[in-house]
Design a protein around this motif. Structure first.
Motif, mmCIF file in Angstrom:
data_model
loop_
_atom_site.group_PDB
_atom_site.id
_atom_site.type_symbol
_atom_site.label_atom_id
_atom_site.label_comp_id
_atom_site.label_asym_id
_atom_site.label_seq_id
_atom_site.Cartn_x
_atom_site.Cartn_y
_atom_site.Cartn_z
ATOM 1 N N GLN A 61 0.902 -1.386 0.109
ATOM 2 C CA GLN A 61 0.086 0.109 0.121
ATOM 3 C C GLN A 61 0.754 1.380 -0.049
ATOM 4 O OE1 GLN A 61 -3.425 0.213 -0.346
ATOM 5 N NE2 GLN A 61 -3.471 -1.871 -0.391
ATOM 6 N N ARG A 62 2.168 1.161 -0.166
ATOM 7 C CA ARG A 62 3.029 2.367 -0.022
ATOM 8 C C ARG A 62 2.797 2.961 1.067
ATOM 9 N NH1 ARG A 62 2.824 4.152 -6.658
ATOM 10 N NH2 ARG A 62 3.507 1.862 -7.340
ATOM 11 N N ILE A 63 3.112 2.434 2.287
ATOM 12 C CA ILE A 63 3.002 3.132 3.582
ATOM 13 C C ILE A 63 4.561 2.771 4.201
ATOM 14 C CG2 ILE A 63 1.810 3.347 5.993
ATOM 15 C CD1 ILE A 63 -0.766 2.217 4.601
ATOM 16 N N PRO A 64 5.354 3.528 3.943
ATOM 17 C CA PRO A 64 6.751 3.472 4.541
ATOM 18 C C PRO A 64 6.914 3.470 5.901
ATOM 19 C CG PRO A 64 6.668 5.521 3.324
ATOM 20 C CD PRO A 64 5.414 4.988 3.041
ATOM 21 N N SER A 65 6.317 4.425 6.379
ATOM 22 C CA SER A 65 6.312 4.804 7.957
ATOM 23 C C SER A 65 5.140 4.235 8.559
ATOM 24 C CB SER A 65 6.429 6.225 8.175
ATOM 25 O OG SER A 65 7.761 6.422 7.643
ATOM 26 N N PHE A 66 4.978 3.462 9.626
ATOM 27 C CA PHE A 66 3.947 3.090 10.287
ATOM 28 C C PHE A 66 4.241 2.742 11.700
ATOM 29 C CE2 PHE A 66 5.581 -0.541 7.776
ATOM 30 C CZ PHE A 66 5.636 -1.360 8.805
ATOM 31 N N GLN A 93 -4.681 -5.309 31.043
ATOM 32 C CA GLN A 93 -5.395 -5.616 30.153
ATOM 33 C C GLN A 93 -5.131 -4.989 28.740
ATOM 34 O OE1 GLN A 93 -9.769 -5.628 30.570
ATOM 35 N NE2 GLN A 93 -9.693 -7.563 29.329
ATOM 36 N N LEU A 94 -4.814 -5.839 27.633
ATOM 37 C CA LEU A 94 -4.731 -5.226 26.548
ATOM 38 C C LEU A 94 -5.947 -5.090 25.803
ATOM 39 C CD1 LEU A 94 -2.866 -4.276 24.075
ATOM 40 C CD2 LEU A 94 -2.914 -6.728 23.061
ATOM 41 N N LEU A 95 -6.780 -3.771 25.821
ATOM 42 C CA LEU A 95 -8.065 -3.619 25.065
ATOM 43 C C LEU A 95 -8.032 -3.499 23.671
ATOM 44 C CD1 LEU A 95 -9.373 -1.114 27.875
ATOM 45 C CD2 LEU A 95 -9.508 -3.503 27.748
ATOM 46 N N GLY A 96 -6.750 -3.390 23.111
ATOM 47 C CA GLY A 96 -6.861 -3.416 21.606
ATOM 48 C C GLY A 96 -5.493 -2.585 21.313
ATOM 49 N N PHE A 97 -5.255 -2.042 19.909
ATOM 50 C CA PHE A 97 -4.224 -1.302 19.511
ATOM 51 C C PHE A 97 -4.584 -0.450 18.220
ATOM 52 C CE2 PHE A 97 -4.617 -4.966 16.910
ATOM 53 C CZ PHE A 97 -4.388 -4.621 15.541
ATOM 54 N N VAL A 98 -3.650 0.570 18.158
ATOM 55 C CA VAL A 98 -3.907 1.648 16.841
ATOM 56 C C VAL A 98 -2.781 1.359 15.826
ATOM 57 C CG1 VAL A 98 -4.174 3.937 16.374
ATOM 58 C CG2 VAL A 98 -5.134 3.242 18.653
ATOM 59 N N PHE A 99 -3.243 1.401 14.648
ATOM 60 C CA PHE A 99 -2.136 1.371 13.470
ATOM 61 C C PHE A 99 -2.160 2.751 12.765
ATOM 62 C CE2 PHE A 99 -1.835 1.435 9.085
ATOM 63 C CZ PHE A 99 -0.499 0.846 8.757
ATOM 64 N N GLY A 100 -0.979 3.281 12.885
ATOM 65 C CA GLY A 100 -0.937 4.431 12.026
ATOM 66 C C GLY A 100 -0.016 4.671 10.963
ATOM 67 N N GLY A 101 -0.228 5.025 9.732
ATOM 68 C CA GLY A 101 0.621 5.200 8.623
ATOM 69 C C GLY A 101 0.850 6.169 8.096
ATOM 70 N N ARG A 102 2.072 6.644 7.184
ATOM 71 C CA ARG A 102 2.396 7.706 6.474
ATOM 72 C C ARG A 102 2.830 7.423 5.129
ATOM 73 N NH1 ARG A 102 5.770 10.342 11.461
ATOM 74 N NH2 ARG A 102 4.446 11.473 12.549
ATOM 75 N N HIS A 103 2.376 7.924 4.287
ATOM 76 C CA HIS A 103 2.602 7.729 2.916
ATOM 77 C C HIS A 103 3.982 8.213 2.520
ATOM 78 C CE1 HIS A 103 -1.989 7.479 2.028
ATOM 79 N NE2 HIS A 103 -1.491 6.218 2.441
ATOM 80 N N LEU A 104 4.607 8.858 3.189
ATOM 81 C CA LEU A 104 5.964 9.457 2.910
ATOM 82 C C LEU A 104 7.006 8.934 3.959
ATOM 83 C CD1 LEU A 104 5.275 13.129 2.021
ATOM 84 C CD2 LEU A 104 5.966 11.169 0.381
ATOM 85 N N ARG A 105 8.171 8.564 3.857
ATOM 86 C CA ARG A 105 9.299 8.369 4.686
ATOM 87 C C ARG A 105 9.256 9.545 6.035
ATOM 88 N NH1 ARG A 105 10.775 4.143 7.245
ATOM 89 N NH2 ARG A 105 11.019 3.121 5.540
#
Length: 206
Positions: A133-138, A148-160
């Motif tokens: 998906q061309r997401i070099p930074s995440f 307790q682990l209630l979940g997680f967040v994923f975040g990405g950037r299209h530029l390095r």
């Protein structure tokens, strides 16, 4: 360095620290205000994710949260991600493996660390998805509440663009606020379910 130079350097360092703290507080206030409008986990997830993308300079993101059954996770919000990407994140095996990995690390993980942790099938899959998906930074932000682990967040950037320690610090604080909001929503749901069950039992006995 002369005494004046040292004073100037210390002043610049202090100014940077103050600016960093102001940015952190502004971000936290914005995210907290957005989440305070609801006790619905999907609405909380979407609101929090939108604010994080805005302030953390993310182009896309997703948030997965623990289902009320306490056994599995689900993607409860996403921003600017393709449907195949979201479906891959929502895969039960992927979520379970991600959970085990985050329980092991217990901290924010950036792309370099995720790619290096090749033993995790989920991390390998995530790195490949981001490459496609061309997401070099995440980044992955775990959402812990009282261990307790209630979940997680994923975040990405299209530029390095590397994630600096200051950003990680802000993300950690944001994660703590999201975790509290999710925990409150889960508590509200449990109370509502218990009330409904009690009323049903009472009506049956009447």
């Amino acid at each position: 360095l002369s005494g004046a130079d040292v004073v100037m350097l210390l002043r610049l360092q202090l100014e940077r620290q103050v600016m960093q703290r102001n940015r952190e507080l502004t971000t936290l206030l914005s995210v907290t205000s957005a989440m305070a409008q609801s006790l619905n986990i999907e609405e909380i997830s979407t609101a929090a994710l939108q604010k994080i993308c805005e302030f953390a300079d993310w182009n896309c993101g997703a948030i997965a949260t623990l289902k009320f059954s306490n056994s599995t996770y689900q993607v409860s919000g996403s921003v600017n991600l393709s449907q195949p990407f979201v479906e891959a994140l929502n895969d039960e095996a992927f979520l379970a493996d991600t959970r085990e990995s985050l329980l092991r690390f217990k901290r924010v993980l950036v792309e370099v660390e995720i790619q290096a942790a090749g033993a995790s099938n989920a991390f390998t899959q995530l790195a490949e998805l981001c490459r496609q998906q061309r997401i070099p930074s995440f980044v992955l932000l775990p959402l812990f509440f009282k261990e307790q682990l209630l979940g997680f967040v994923f975040g990405g950037r299209h530029l390095r663009k590397d994630f600096h320690p200051e950003e990680i610090e802000i993300l950690t604080s944001i994660g703590n606020q999201i975790s509290v909001a999710i925990a409150n929503a889960r508590l509200f749901h449990a109370i509502r379910e218990a009330k409904t069950e009690w009323e049903t039992t009472f009506d049956a006995m009447s």
